[in-house]
Design an enzyme around this catalytic site. Structure first.
Site, PDB file in Angstrom:
ATOM      1  N   ASP A 188     -54.424  22.963 -32.130  1.00  0.00           N
ATOM      2  CA  ASP A 188     -53.924  22.696 -33.469  1.00  0.00           C
ATOM      3  C   ASP A 188     -54.149  21.219 -33.764  1.00  0.00           C
ATOM      4  OD1 ASP A 188     -52.452  23.202 -35.868  1.00  0.00           O
ATOM      5  OD2 ASP A 188     -50.738  22.216 -34.950  1.00  0.00           O
ATOM      6  N   LYS A 189     -54.292  20.866 -35.022  1.00  0.00           N
ATOM      7  CA  LYS A 189     -54.550  19.461 -35.385  1.00  0.00           C
ATOM      8  C   LYS A 189     -53.266  18.672 -35.515  1.00  0.00           C
ATOM      9  CE  LYS A 189     -55.381  18.264 -39.649  1.00  0.00           C
ATOM     10  NZ  LYS A 189     -54.323  17.264 -39.907  1.00  0.00           N
TER      11      LYS A 189
END
Length: 916
Positions: free
Chosen positions: A341-342
């Protein structure tokens, strides 16, 4: 329960309609509701029909059953069968010891099993417990699980949304939906219908269960409750996601079945041979066959694996990586892909201004957190900004500081944080970096930000001067300004210039916020929107982003060097994701694929896209889950990192689910196999190295234990075929397999990492821990030890020694051979007695413990009685030690010869293709 638009509210629904596409009044009509709310009778009827607004609890096995399930192992079956036979024959001491070993192994497995999966409980805990609802025209506070479709819910700042709602009224409403979308900034909400298909993050007229109201107030009609909410769908996906059985456990299953098959064949053959051809007494034959089974089964192996994995867990915990499931330790070493995930994982989850665009100059801003540390420098010349010389920049920074409702604060530990929206907070930090304070400025009046008009305005007094400041969306401010400010003064507004500059910076993944100002008079009337439609001077634009973690850049480079491909799966916009990816070293900065594109793909096409692309934007929880499954189908060993509820199903499906410990939700942490307590992606790279070291040491340990079992088994087979004395009793074999093997294995568990550990490709999980080279080593060493022991027995037997003495000498010789071979196993290729042998103090500690154990079994009377041993004269210690030294030298010679002909392992490279 959701209600389809074509059905009355009392009909069952399987699909939820796109409520965001309907007007508020249309939604109320389709739900058979009204702004004054449902009547008590309607609410009661719907509650009976649709059930409570809660998520179903998963059935859970009782503790006793989970304990008994750990007996479901082929190696345990062999032990239990041996215990039954010895019990029938009246050898109760042997029976008790064998049963104790079986129970100990089972107990270790039960204790090492991670505490019950509480993922679904964690999701249920996210549901609001109370709700303010309109019933019969008046506001009531009810339990949230009593909400039904058609209820009108009222919300204030700080409220947790109790169900999925279609907004029917909203004022300055913003919601924190990061747990569902992964977006780092709060979402603006309105009541306006939306055309076309939209993802969760783009449904601006909806609120979702479990999210939080961060600002403003609202009223919404309940469109889905319980399992029909978006949170409920994640709950359902969590139930459908299957926890992956690790490669090591799969290999141990296959090894156990292989050993069982071989034992059964050997026992059947030997029974027929000895009973029919040798006429061996049945009781003696059964004891010999039980000894064979005990010798062939590596009883200590499950305990040793658990111990080595536990040591790896402890080492990782000291480096901020908490392992929740023991086998995950070795799976880390096999990872080929990390899907990350960013927001909050690769980035700080703290909006930061990176650039300031003015009419006649552009500025770069350093610093990547809420700490007011960094410089503002000219983009082309690199000179630092000066508030006295750069008047246009000073005016912009003043607007950023004063037209702002956020606060910047430092806690006693020295950490900086903001209260308020992250966008406003970034502007406050920008002004602080330049030293702008305006401590004497006085707020006269303001127009709060509202998503309806997308700006905020303030009237401030700065000494003798009065000014109106305006911040908001650039396109809105463009329409309000006819002039722009330069260092030389005010000039006509140039829209094309600003559009061009915005496009340039947007390609870098920056979000834009503009500022404007104009003079005001001391006696001006209260600030009004009309005041902003004339005389406003455009000051400039701030470009901001949630910056990458610097340590994540190095960690990704380390992963690539180790042959691990990193992919970014985020709910953010493609442009932002590509720009961040380019900074991190993920992708090429120009290609990405969106969730909408994935939605239309078949599973086969998706698998191809999962291999080709490295950046996936605007993804939903379902997309993340599909991507992980697609990669697994291609033979990849997938790690998935995340911190929001939207990541939880994918984390559970992944081979290694990795949650953030600080910003991660309880749901994510419970679904994960591993938790990074510092939320640092760099910690993952260190964990991979630790996992590879653990696997190396596990492999060394298995290749250490198996030859000893083979040697014991061969000794008994030879004795039965030759009609000689059975060299070891079952209880003596158990002593070797449980006491000495486990003790010596500790020495290998502490072996340091090999120098080339992070330059290797990830190991293929389909490749067995015992490869062809391992099979040769087991066969060679096992035969060598068996032949040495048989020759010693053949020399002793005709000389009139008692059976107990012969067995004691053989036991001592086999234990000494084990100790010598442990030194061989320190390294599987190079010479074992190198300088690092003294760095591993555990080798010498376990050697001392082994010496004490052998002194006990040889010289303590009760141990002599229990294990059928006798005291040995010192001379025989020398004889057995010489045998061990000889075995050590022969194995080292074999290693040297094989090393001369074995090809070197190629270094790791970027994995490019299908592993299937």
């Amino acid at each position: 329960m959701a209600i389809t638009p074509s059905s009355p509210p009392d009909s069952h629904a399987n699909l939820s309609p796109a409520w965001y596409q309907y007007r508020a009044d249309e939604t109320l009509a389709r739900l058979h509701s009204r702004e004054t709310g449902l009547t008590a009778l309607e609410a009661e009827d719907r509650l009976a029909r649709y059930g409570r607004n809660s998520l179903p609890a998963a059935p859970r096995k009782p503790a006793w059953l989970r304990f008994l399930l750990h007996f479901n192992d082929v190696l345990i079956y062999i032990l239990l069968a041996a215990a039954v036979v010895t019990g029938v024959m009246g050898h109760w001491v042997d029976t008790a010891v064998i049963l104790a070993v079986a129970v100990i192994n089972t107990l270790i497995g039960y204790l090492q099993e991670s505490s019950a999966e509480r993922s679904l409980q964690g999701i249920r805990a996210m549901l609001s417990s109370r709700a303010r609802v309109m019933r019969q025209g008046r506001v009531q506070a009810i339990e949230a699980d009593e909400l039904v479709p058609g209820d009108i819910v009222q919300l204030r700042p700080g409220d947790k949304v109790p169900a999925d709602l279609r907004l029917i009224a909203a004022h300055n409403l913003r919601a924190d939906e990061a747990i569902l979308t992964g977006e780092s900034i709060t979402a603006e909400k309105t009541c306006t219908p939306i055309q076309g298909e939209r993802g969760i993050g783009d449904r601006s007229n909806m609120l979702f269960s479990g999210t939080m109201v961060s600002a403003g107030s609202a009223a919404g009609v309940v469109v889905a409750t319980g399992q029909a909410t978006e949170l409920g769908r994640i709950n359902q996906m969590m139930g459908e996601a299957k926890a992956q059985r690790t490669p090591l456990l799969q290999q141990m299953d296959r090894l156990g079945k292989g050993i069982l098959g071989l034992i059964l064949l050997m026992m059947a053959f030997l029974f027929l041979f000895a009973f029919i051809l040798r006429d061996m007494p049945l009781g003696e034959l059964l004891l010999a066959l039980i000894s064979l089974a005990m010798a062939s089964v590596p009883e200590g192996l499950p305990a040793i694996i658990s111990i080595i994995l536990s040591l790896g867990v402890q080492a990782m915990a000291r480096n901020h990586a908490i392992i929740r499931k023991l086998p995950t330790v070795e799976t880390l070493g096999a990872m080929t892909v990390v899907c990350s995930d960013k927001t909050g994982t690769l980035t700080r989850n703290e909006m930061t201004v990176n650039a300031v665009i003015l009419a006649d100059s552009q500025w770069r801003v350093s610093g990547d957190s809420y700490a007011p540390q960094g410089e503002i420098v000219h983009e082309t010349s690199g000179r630092p900004a000066s508030l006295t010389q750069d008047t246009a920049l000073s005016a912009f920074l003043t607007a950023a500081h004063l037209c702002n409702d956020s606060q910047l604060a430092q806690d006693p530990a020295g950490d900086w944080s903001i209260t308020g929206g992250p966008t406003e907070g970034a502007m406050k930090v920008l002004a602080a970096k330049a030293g702008v304070t305006h401590a004497t400025a006085r707020l006269v009046d303001k127009i709060p930000f509202d998503s309806a008009y997308k700006y905020m305005a303030t009237h401030h007094q700065l000494g003798d001067e009065h000014r109106i400041f305006l911040t908001g969306a650039p396109d809105v401010l463009f329409s309000l300004c006819e002039c722009q400010l330069t260092d030389a003064g005010v000039v006509p507004f140039e829209r094309e210039f600003w559009a061009r500059e915005m496009a340039r910076y947007a390609r870098q993944g920056l979000r834009m916020l503009a500022a404007a100002s104009k003079p005001a008079t001391p006696d001006a009337a209260p600030l009004d929107h009309a005041d902003l439609h004339q005389g406003m001077v455009f000051l400039g634009i701030a470009g901001m982003m949630d910056p990458p973690r610097p340590e994540a850049v190095d960690a990704i480079a380390t992963c690539r060097q180790a042959g691990i491909r990193v992919k970014m799966i985020t709910g953010d916009h493609p442009e932002t994701a590509m720009a961040i990816g380019a900074m991190l070293g993920i992708g090429d900065g120009t290609t990405a694929i969106t969730g909408a594109e994935l939605e239309t793909m078949s599973d086969e096409a998706l698998a191809g896209a999962a291999q080709r692309y490295d950046i996936f934007a605007r993804t939903s929880p379902a997309h993340k889950l599909r991507l992980v499954r697609a990669l697994q189908q291609r033979g990849e060993v997938v790690g998935m990192t995340g911190d929001g509820v939207n990541d939880a199903p994918a984390l559970k499906q992944a081979d290694v689910g990795i949650a953030m410990g600080i910003k991660g939700t309880e749901v994510t942490q419970e679904a994960a196999d591993m938790v990074l307590t510092d939320d640092n992606f760099a910690t993952l790279a260190q964990a991979v190295k630790a996992g590879r070291r653990v696997y190396d040491n596990l492999r060394k340990t298995i290749l250490f234990i198996m030859p000893t079992n083979l040697a014991q088994g061969l000794l008994i087979v030879i004795a039965i075929l030759a009609g000689a004395l059975i060299p070891l009793t079952p209880i003596q074999i158990l002593w070797m397999n449980m006491a000495t093997s486990v003790t010596l294995s500790f020495g290998l568990a502490f072996e340091p990492a090999e120098p080339d550990l992070m330059q290797r490709r990830p190991r293929d999980p389909r490749r067995h821990v015992i490869d062809l080279h391992g099979i040769w080593r087991i066969g060679f060493v096992g035969t060598l030890i068996a032949c040495a022991a048989f020759l010693l027995e053949a020399w002793l037997q005709p000389r009139g020694y008692a059976p107990e003495f012969i067995r004691t000498v053989l036991l001592q010789m086999l234990v000494t051979a084990q100790w010598a071979y442990m030194l061989n196993c320190r390294t599987l290729q190079g010479f074992a007695l190198n300088r690092k042998v003294f760095a591993n103090r555990a080798l010498w500690v376990v050697s001392g413990i082994l010496l004490l154990l052998q002194l006990a079994i040889l010289y303590l009377p009760f141990m002599n009685t229990l294990f059928g041993t006798v005291p040995l004269p010192p001379t025989w210690w020398g004889v057995t030690l010489l045998a061990g030294v000889g075995i050590f030298l022969i194995v080292e010679l074999e290693k040297w010869l094989l090393g001369r002909i074995k090809k070197p392992v190629s270094p790791a490279a970027e994995p490019t293709g299908d592993r299937s």
